[in-house]
Enzyme design. Structure first.
Site, PDB file in Angstrom:
ATOM      1  N   HIS A  40       0.900  -1.126   0.009  1.00  0.00           N
ATOM      2  CA  HIS A  40      -0.097   0.039  -0.060  1.00  0.00           C
ATOM      3  C   HIS A  40       0.908   1.094  -0.025  1.00  0.00           C
ATOM      4  O   HIS A  40       0.374   2.256  -0.231  1.00  0.00           O
ATOM      5  CB  HIS A  40      -1.247  -0.161   1.037  1.00  0.00           C
ATOM      6  CG  HIS A  40      -0.688   0.238   2.519  1.00  0.00           C
ATOM      7  ND1 HIS A  40      -0.493  -0.804   3.489  1.00  0.00           N
ATOM      8  CD2 HIS A  40      -0.517   1.468   3.085  1.00  0.00           C
ATOM      9  CE1 HIS A  40      -0.061   0.132   4.444  1.00  0.00           C
ATOM     10  NE2 HIS A  40       0.146   1.547   4.399  1.00  0.00           N
ATOM     11  N   ASP A  73       1.440  -7.536   2.441  1.00  0.00           N
ATOM     12  CA  ASP A  73       1.321  -6.209   2.123  1.00  0.00           C
ATOM     13  C   ASP A  73       2.938  -5.809   1.921  1.00  0.00           C
ATOM     14  O   ASP A  73       3.081  -4.959   2.746  1.00  0.00           O
ATOM     15  CB  ASP A  73       0.439  -5.296   3.279  1.00  0.00           C
ATOM     16  CG  ASP A  73       0.231  -3.889   2.908  1.00  0.00           C
ATOM     17  OD1 ASP A  73       0.881  -3.582   1.939  1.00  0.00           O
ATOM     18  OD2 ASP A  73      -0.522  -3.421   3.525  1.00  0.00           O
ATOM     19  N   SER A  81       3.991   2.351   8.637  1.00  0.00           N
ATOM     20  CA  SER A  81       3.624   1.191   7.405  1.00  0.00           C
ATOM     21  C   SER A  81       5.112   1.099   6.695  1.00  0.00           C
ATOM     22  O   SER A  81       5.568   1.914   6.146  1.00  0.00           O
ATOM     23  CB  SER A  81       2.761   1.930   6.565  1.00  0.00           C
ATOM     24  OG  SER A  81       1.168   1.512   6.997  1.00  0.00           O
TER      25      SER A  81
HETATM   26  N1  ARG Z   1      -4.828   0.908   7.741  1.00  0.00           N
HETATM   27  C1  ARG Z   1      -3.582   0.912   6.965  1.00  0.00           C
HETATM   28  C2  ARG Z   1      -2.821   2.172   7.564  1.00  0.00           C
HETATM   29  O1  ARG Z   1      -3.831   2.957   7.989  1.00  0.00           O
HETATM   30  C3  ARG Z   1      -3.855   0.936   5.612  1.00  0.00           C
HETATM   31  C4  ARG Z   1      -3.988  -0.315   4.818  1.00  0.00           C
HETATM   32  C5  ARG Z   1      -4.020  -0.099   3.350  1.00  0.00           C
HETATM   33  N2  ARG Z   1      -5.002  -1.004   2.813  1.00  0.00           N
HETATM   34  C6  ARG Z   1      -6.392  -0.851   2.694  1.00  0.00           C
HETATM   35  N3  ARG Z   1      -7.116  -2.106   2.225  1.00  0.00           N
HETATM   36  N4  ARG Z   1      -6.970   0.291   2.553  1.00  0.00           N
HETATM   37  O2  ARG Z   1      -2.598   2.972   6.473  1.00  0.00           O
HETATM   38  N1  ASP Z   2      -1.654   1.491   7.921  1.00  0.00           N
HETATM   39  C1  ASP Z   2      -0.734   2.608   8.686  1.00  0.00           C
HETATM   40  C2  ASP Z   2       0.230   3.346   7.699  1.00  0.00           C
HETATM   41  O1  ASP Z   2       0.001   3.068   6.479  1.00  0.00           O
HETATM   42  C3  ASP Z   2      -0.147   2.005  10.034  1.00  0.00           C
HETATM   43  C4  ASP Z   2      -0.989   2.190  11.307  1.00  0.00           C
HETATM   44  O2  ASP Z   2      -1.607   3.241  11.160  1.00  0.00           O
HETATM   45  O3  ASP Z   2      -0.838   1.605  12.007  1.00  0.00           O
HETATM   46  O4  ASP Z   2       1.306   3.839   8.069  1.00  0.00           O
END
Ligand code: ARG
Ligand code: ASP
Length: 656
Positions: A83, A205, A592
């Site tokens: 991502h 990921d 991330s």
């Molecule tokens: N929750 C993860 C973080 O905040 C993002 C993951 C991205 N994947 C998704 N299905 N949106 O950024």
């Molecule tokens: N998914 C988040 C990121 O893109 C990580 C988090 O918020 O724990 O940095």
């Protein structure tokens, strides 16, 4: 007695820095090293951060200005999340070469794809400059001198503890970063928005890039003559596996936390801001989802938009639940009362801060509402977007979004901060929805948009006015210039009054160390979640009918044949491949892509998410429940080797 108990309670529960909590400054990590070693870490502070020799910091980068990445070969190979590489992968994808869907594996250096605008930064060094600035040195000059030290150097001075301490950060920035590999989205984004923020998780990921440099190993803009960068340090990869309770450390660039805010700000988030933003996005997501269900072309068309709206929407819901469950507002109130009793200056500060919150809370809320509603609407559509033959239902979807967001703005924006051109439009047309129709027709038609132009310029004027009221352009969190000054002194007093507590500075996209352990957690009464998932769980979720759970046939075949090679492990008596794991490290957005390291500083995973119930950790960390989610490095290598057929990449890596 009661008072002492309360104070003790406040100290233990309400102030940051219990077990596993904290995002520590690498240059000051020696203050934590005894605690880290007591928890199992086997290396030294110098191994983490040193300016005299290669250290771990030389293998960690800020990736694309908002994620983290880590070096895993002597030839500049870098791992981050799928991502985080998504934009780059998408930009190289066409209908004929759909790397997002099918994945991408460069078969040779010549096939690695350059990415305009993508850069990575290494931290050269960090240094406290509080005293120098207090003694009259000009911060701009300090920065300028640091930049002049080397090719591609960047520098910034960052505030810690609301400006009680200032640190100079010197970075070396590389602008030639090429895409080497990405798994198909059915692996890299497996589970999609449904599984996002959720455990158990089965997402691969990750994506792989390579840094290129000039022949003398210095930063250089893209050139075919550039050569792979030779880093000072890269991580050894451990495939030995781990047990619940084993030490873990995360080294990366967390973006934004607000651990020291008063109860007033916590209440604002939990009771006013998050619920309003969630409700506004509920409506947007409903409109978009309905369109997506009605038409496969619209499903793809709105996919990225849906993902980005849903990501924060889901996070805020977890945050509100978490703050309520922890009773953060009441807990912070008790802490404030205890502090005011012990520190008379603190009591005064608290009074002033609370008064300042009263002054700014409405305009700040108006700003948030405006940004979430009127500001997300398009100002024009391309001819292709408007072609009805292309997306027959798109026009009505867009119209519905205009109607919904105008209505939400009218319902939620505090009266005093409503935009005059909006009020005029509503009066002239009878309702926010009728006004929305008028503006939408204008924008959709293309060309001149007098109604929309006047609405937009008035909106900008109102937002500028609010910025002026707050006295600052740093508006990421509920704050003002005055509040920031008050917080500076408040934090100073807090640290004086309770010196036994280890305070860490809020995240601000500077390099940090977090440490904890591999850990499951009690999800609900009697329901324990183990910290490891496996390929068997992917197969259980596999469903060719559901886009987000439709895995590549090659993965099904591997599962059937059990030809896992060296990546297969024995878990609970069955042969499988480890996929994701949970740990208790304190992380946030920006972490991330961060390396997850074991007690010997070897790479065991790539961080990419938190559990839904952890997301209040940006404001209040609960060690019993806050968990970060990582993709197991063994799954990454398995996918590279067995799905990508890119085993040659593994030859560059140091795998134990
Ligand atoms: N929750 C993860 C973080 O905040 C993002 C993951 C991205 N994947 C998704 N299905 N949106 O950024
Ligand atoms: N998914 C988040 C990121 O893109 C990580 C988090 O918020 O724990 O940095």
């Amino acid at each position: 007695m009661k008072r002492t108990l309360l104070t003790l309670f406040a100290l233990l529960v309400l102030l940051p820095a219990a077990a596993d909590e904290g995002m520590w400054l690498p240059s000051l990590i020696s203050a934590r090293i005894d605690d880290m070693r007591a928890k199992g870490f086997r290396l030294s502070a110098e191994d983490i951060y040193s300016i005299n020799r290669a250290s771990m910091k030389d293998a960690v980068v800020l990736f694309d200005g908002g994620c983290t990445g880590e070096l895993v070969s002597a030839e500049g190979l870098l791992l981050t999340n799928h991502h985080c590489g998504y934009d780059a992968i998408q930009r190289h994808s066409t209908v004929e070469h759909d790397y997002l869907t099918h994945g991408f594996w460069a078969r040779s250096r010549a096939e690695e794809l350059p990415n305009k605008g993508l850069n990575v930064r290494f931290l050269v060094r960090m240094e406290e400059v509080t005293d120098r600035i207090a003694a009259g040195e000009n911060p701009e000059e300090i920065i300028a001198r640091a930049k002049a030290e080397g090719t591609g150097y960047r520098a910034d001075i960052e505030q810690m503890y609301y400006g009680n301490q200032q640190f100079l950060f010197v970075y070396e920035q590389f602008n030639d970063v090429r895409l080497v590999a990405a798994p198909p989205s059915s692996i890299g984004k497996f589970g999609g928005d449904t599984d996002n923020w959720i455990w158990p998780r089965h997402t691969g990921d990750f994506s792989i890039f390579r840094i290129y440099a000039s022949k003398d190993n210095k930063p250089a803009d893209y050139s075919p003559d550039n050569v792979p960068y030779r880093p000072k340090k890269h991580f050894t990869i451990s495939t030995k596996g781990f047990q619940e309770g084993d030490f873990t450390m995360i080294y990366g660039f967390p973006g934004n936390t607000q651990e020291y805010i008063l109860s007033d700000a916590a209440a604002y988030i939990a009771e006013r801001s998050d619920p309003a933003k969630i409700a506004i996005r509920d409506g947007r997501l409903e409109i978009i989802s309905r369109a997506q269900e009605s038409d496969p072309a619209l499903r793809i068309h709105y996919a990225a938009k849906h993902a980005s709206i849903a990501n924060a929407w889901k996070k805020w819901q977890g945050e509100v639940l978490g703050l309520n469950r922890m009773k953060t507002v009441a807990a912070k109130q008790e802490q404030e009362e205890a502090f005011a009793r012990e520190n008379p200056r603190g009591a005064e500060l608290l009074r002033e801060m609370k008064a300042e919150y009263k002054r700014i809370i409405d305009p700040y809320f108006a700003r948030e509402i405006t940004v979430e509603t009127l500001r997300v609407l398009p100002t024009s559509y391309t001819a292709k977007e408007r072609a009805e033959a292309f997306f027959p239902a798109r026009r009505e979807t867009e119209r519905a979004l205009f109607r919904w967001l105008f209505g939400e703005y009218a319902r939620r924006c505090p009266a005093e901060y409503r935009i005059p051109a909006f009020l005029d439009g509503v009066a002239a047309n009878g309702s926010p929805e009728a006004f929305a129709e008028r503006v939408f027709e204008e924008v959709w038609a293309g060309g001149e948009t007098p109604l929309n132009d006047s609405l937009r310029s008035d909106t900008k004027r109102m937002l500028d006015h609010i910025t002026w009221l707050l006295g600052t352009t740093r508006l990421r969190n509920l704050t003002s210039k005055r509040l920031n000054e008050l917080y500076r002194e408040y934090l100073h007093e807090l640290r004086q009054t309770w010196p036994e507590r280890a305070f860490y500075p809020d995240a601000n996209l500077t390099l940090r160390v977090a440490y904890g352990a591999i850990a499951g957690y009690e999800y609900a009464d009697g329901e324990y979640h183990k910290p490891q998932t496996t390929l068997d769980g992917i197969i259980a979720k596999d469903n060719p009918e559901i886009y987000d759970y439709d895995i590549p046939q090659s993965l099904r075949d591997l599962y059937a044949s059990k030809e896992y090679g060296r990546w297969g492990v024995e878990i609970d008596g069955r042969r499988t491949v480890p996929v994701c794991f949970l740990a208790s490290n304190h992380t946030t957005g920006g972490n991330s892509g961060s390396p997850v390291l074991n007690a010997d500083g070897e790479l065991i995973g790539i961080n990419f998410d938190r559990t839904w119930r952890s997301t209040m950790s940006d404001i209040a960390f609960d060690p019993t429940i806050c968990r970060n989610i990582a993709v197991d490095i063994r799954y990454v290598l398995f996918v590279v080797d067995r799905i990508g057929g890119a085993g040659y990449l593994l030859k560059e890596m140091r795998i134990k």
